[in-house]
Write an enzyme that holds these catalytic residues in place. Structure first.
Site, PDB file in Angstrom:
ATOM      1  N   CYS A  38      -1.661   4.124 -10.308  1.00 48.39           N
ATOM      2  CA  CYS A  38      -0.341   4.068  -9.670  1.00 48.39           C
ATOM      3  C   CYS A  38      -0.468   4.230  -8.160  1.00 48.39           C
ATOM      4  O   CYS A  38      -1.487   4.686  -7.648  1.00 48.39           O
ATOM      5  CB  CYS A  38       0.560   5.197 -10.185  1.00 48.39           C
ATOM      6  SG  CYS A  38       0.782   5.249 -11.970  1.00 48.39           S
ATOM      7  N   CYS A  42       4.916   6.521  -7.158  1.00 45.27           N
ATOM      8  CA  CYS A  42       5.347   6.095  -8.486  1.00 45.27           C
ATOM      9  C   CYS A  42       6.485   6.996  -8.981  1.00 45.27           C
ATOM     10  O   CYS A  42       6.387   8.231  -8.923  1.00 45.27           O
ATOM     11  CB  CYS A  42       4.185   6.143  -9.466  1.00 45.27           C
ATOM     12  SG  CYS A  42       4.612   5.514 -11.117  1.00 45.27           S
ATOM     13  N   ARG A  67      -5.733   0.134 -15.585  1.00 42.42           N
ATOM     14  CA  ARG A  67      -4.790  -0.969 -15.507  1.00 42.42           C
ATOM     15  C   ARG A  67      -3.640  -0.600 -14.569  1.00 42.42           C
ATOM     16  O   ARG A  67      -3.293   0.572 -14.428  1.00 42.42           O
ATOM     17  CB  ARG A  67      -4.215  -1.294 -16.891  1.00 42.42           C
ATOM     18  CG  ARG A  67      -5.260  -1.626 -17.939  1.00 42.42           C
ATOM     19  CD  ARG A  67      -4.609  -1.995 -19.269  1.00 42.42           C
ATOM     20  NE  ARG A  67      -3.662  -0.984 -19.733  1.00 42.42           N
ATOM     21  CZ  ARG A  67      -3.997   0.091 -20.418  1.00 42.42           C
ATOM     22  NH1 ARG A  67      -5.285   0.316 -20.708  1.00 42.42           N
ATOM     23  NH2 ARG A  67      -3.087   0.959 -20.814  1.00 42.42           N
ATOM     24  N   CYS A  69      -0.038   0.091 -13.152  1.00 43.53           N
ATOM     25  CA  CYS A  69       1.222   0.619 -13.688  1.00 43.53           C
ATOM     26  C   CYS A  69       2.291  -0.473 -13.633  1.00 43.53           C
ATOM     27  O   CYS A  69       2.478  -1.127 -12.606  1.00 43.53           O
ATOM     28  CB  CYS A  69       1.661   1.831 -12.866  1.00 43.53           C
ATOM     29  SG  CYS A  69       3.283   2.490 -13.306  1.00 43.53           S
ATOM     30  N   CYS A  72       5.449   1.015 -11.045  1.00 41.18           N
ATOM     31  CA  CYS A  72       5.370   1.078  -9.576  1.00 41.18           C
ATOM     32  C   CYS A  72       4.598  -0.087  -8.958  1.00 41.18           C
ATOM     33  O   CYS A  72       4.579  -0.224  -7.739  1.00 41.18           O
ATOM     34  CB  CYS A  72       4.758   2.404  -9.127  1.00 41.18           C
ATOM     35  SG  CYS A  72       2.979   2.578  -9.454  1.00 41.18           S
ATOM     36  N   ASP A 443       1.134  -5.868  33.758  1.00 36.77           N
ATOM     37  CA  ASP A 443       2.325  -6.624  33.356  1.00 36.77           C
ATOM     38  C   ASP A 443       3.537  -6.168  34.169  1.00 36.77           C
ATOM     39  O   ASP A 443       3.782  -4.963  34.331  1.00 36.77           O
ATOM     40  CB  ASP A 443       2.570  -6.405  31.859  1.00 36.77           C
ATOM     41  CG  ASP A 443       3.767  -7.175  31.347  1.00 36.77           C
ATOM     42  OD1 ASP A 443       3.601  -8.361  31.040  1.00 36.77           O
ATOM     43  OD2 ASP A 443       4.861  -6.579  31.257  1.00 36.77           O
TER      44      ASP A 443
END
Length: 493
Positions: A38, A42, A67, A69, A72, A443
């Site tokens: 996550c 999350c 794997r 989530c 989220c 500048d």
């Protein structure tokens, strides 16, 4: 924030428990009991600390067997600011991977661009990110695949090819491993966006770390827009994109919690690169809290930051294009620079079709500009020589400007060109190369702001005072410019 903060377990746990979105992208939380990873913010109930392990990248989580989530969507976190704010090997490699170099040229091509061996690049990426270039590119392909699955009606076989997978089988396996869903299930779960039905249009949300002040960011892009290549229309900055496989047209609209992105591509394989370049253009992976906290330590800058925090540095989608435009803008007004550029675009740009607006061309390539007869250029002889030298060096490869540019080395190469003084080199370093510490003490707008604020106005004295703003002097430039009433500082109506 700090480099390698995933190793500070106590700090990471605190961020997860407080669901602090400022840490999204800085590290990822892998949960041992569920096998998912996550982002820190999350919304689910945080796991017990002993069940959390922390990784520096989504690719490292995936490589460790976790794997993404489904709640989220950690793979859509803003990018780590380090990659755009550092110029070392790892940062340059990450910018190139994000630009699709591994997919197009492989790891040997990545290493060759960086001037190192493949083994050296692999070793350094593994040490800092917990994943090598192939794993990092694979994670990026998975994210591209998800975007195409969820935001288009393209057949899955076409998506597999467009996302850079070697086969439909590899595409299916990777999607299942990363998202724990097959591609068709990802599409079924995705909410329908009204823009998704428009033929050929991808409707995306580009996340960022809050706060983001859009005024100077979009104001600058709109005020300096080159007719035919860029325009402000219906509350969006629109422009054409030259991409590795084709071209695109993008419309970018500021929203309170994201940038709405409408993208049309001639070749869907360019999706990842197009998104990366749009994020870079708008400096969306910056850490505004770290920047503003540092600048607030100066009592002169503090009120400017408090009044409108979260200013970004407007950058570019094409480094060579910006360098050409910087030369065209030397010692002339914004309007005159746009006029010069528009003439070159009309005469030498590549025509494109834009059904939705007034975009007509891609900006000319260095090769096309190198073939221009210098006598046809409506500019002083010295600037004409500067222009022709630059485009010829870019066209023949003698000068390389890109995501992988070595900032000190490229600065030295630019300073060696005729007509390239500190202002031109520093504005290219700031907006094209992405150096967050580039500064413009000569500048006129900066010197005027300095006088009004009681800062030293001579370049040497101002540079000495600005040492306290490092490494964020390019952001200090945005706050100083914003004291003026120039159109670059205001969101167009």
């Amino acid at each position: 924030m700090q480099k390698g903060m995933h190793t500070d377990t106590e700090r990471c746990v605190r961020a997860v428990r407080s669901k602090d979105a400022r840490f999204d992208g800085w590290f990822f939380t892998a949960v041992l009991t569920t096998g998912i990873y996550c982002r820190p913010s999350c919304p689910v109930v945080p796991p017990r600390p002993e069940n959390m392990v922390f990784h520096p990248s989504a690719a490292a989580c995936q490589q460790a067997g976790f794997r993404a989530c489904k709640r989220c969507r950690p793979d859509t976190s803003p990018g780590l600011p380090e990659w755009n704010h550092r110029a070392d090997l790892v940062a340059r490699a990450m910018r190139l991977i994000a630009d699709g170099v591994v997919d197009r040229e492989g790891v040997p091509g990545l290493a060759a661009r960086l001037g190192y061996s493949s083994r050296q690049v692999e070793r350094q990426l593994l040490a800092e990110l917990g994943a090598g270039p192939l794993a990092l590119a694979r994670a990026q392909r998975a994210q591209t695949a998800r975007l195409l699955v969820e935001t288009t009606d393209l057949p899955m076989a076409e998506i597999a090819f467009a996302a850079g997978f070697s086969s439909v089988r590899t595409f299916n396996e990777t999607v299942r491993e990363v998202f724990a869903l097959c591609p068709s299930a990802l599409r079924t779960r995705a909410p329908r966006d009204p823009s998704r039905g428009a033929p050929g249009v991808l409707a995306l949300r580009l996340p960022f770390r809050a706060p983001l002040n859009p005024d100077n960011l979009f104001g600058h892009l709109a005020a300096t827009a080159v007719p035919g290549v860029e325009e402000w229309r219906d509350g969006a900055y629109r422009r054409t994109l030259r991409l590795p496989y084709g071209h695109g047209i993008v419309a970018l609209t500021p929203r309170p919690d994201h940038i709405a992105c409408r993208l049309t591509l001639s070749d869907p394989r360019d999706l990842t690169v197009a998104i990366t370049r749009c994020r870079r253009l708008l400096d969306l992976d910056a850490d505004p809290v770290a920047v503003d906290d540092q600048l607030r330590t100066d009592p002169v800058l503090a009120p400017l930051v408090d009044k409108a925090p979260g200013r970004r540095v407007p950058r570019t989608v094409d480094e060579a294009e910006f360098a050409v435009r910087a030369v065209l803008g030397q010692q002339v007004s914004t309007a005159a620079a746009r006029t010069h550029a528009a003439r070159l675009v009309t005469a030498h740009g590549t025509p494109v079709d834009d059904p939705e607006g007034g975009l007509t061309h891609l900006f000319p390539t260095p090769g096309a500009l190198a073939a221009v007869d210098p006598g046809t250029l409506a500019m002083p002889r010295t600037r004409r020589a500067t222009f022709t030298t630059l485009v010829r060096r870019l066209a023949d490869g003698g000068l390389h400007l890109g995501a992988d540019s070595d900032w000190p080395g490229t600065r030295a190469e630019l300073l060696a060109l005729p007509g390239f003084g500190p202002w031109t080199v520093d504005v290219i370093a700031m907006r094209a190369l992405g150096d967050p510490d580039a500064f413009l003490p000569t500048d006129l707008g900066i010197r005027r702001a300095a006088r009004e604020l009681g800062l030293p106005s001579t370049p040497a004295a101002l540079t000495a005072r600005a040492a306290a703003w490092r490494p964020w002097r390019a952001y200090a430039v945005q706050y100083l410019w914003a004291t003026d009433d120039h159109p670059i500082n205001f969101l167009p109506v």
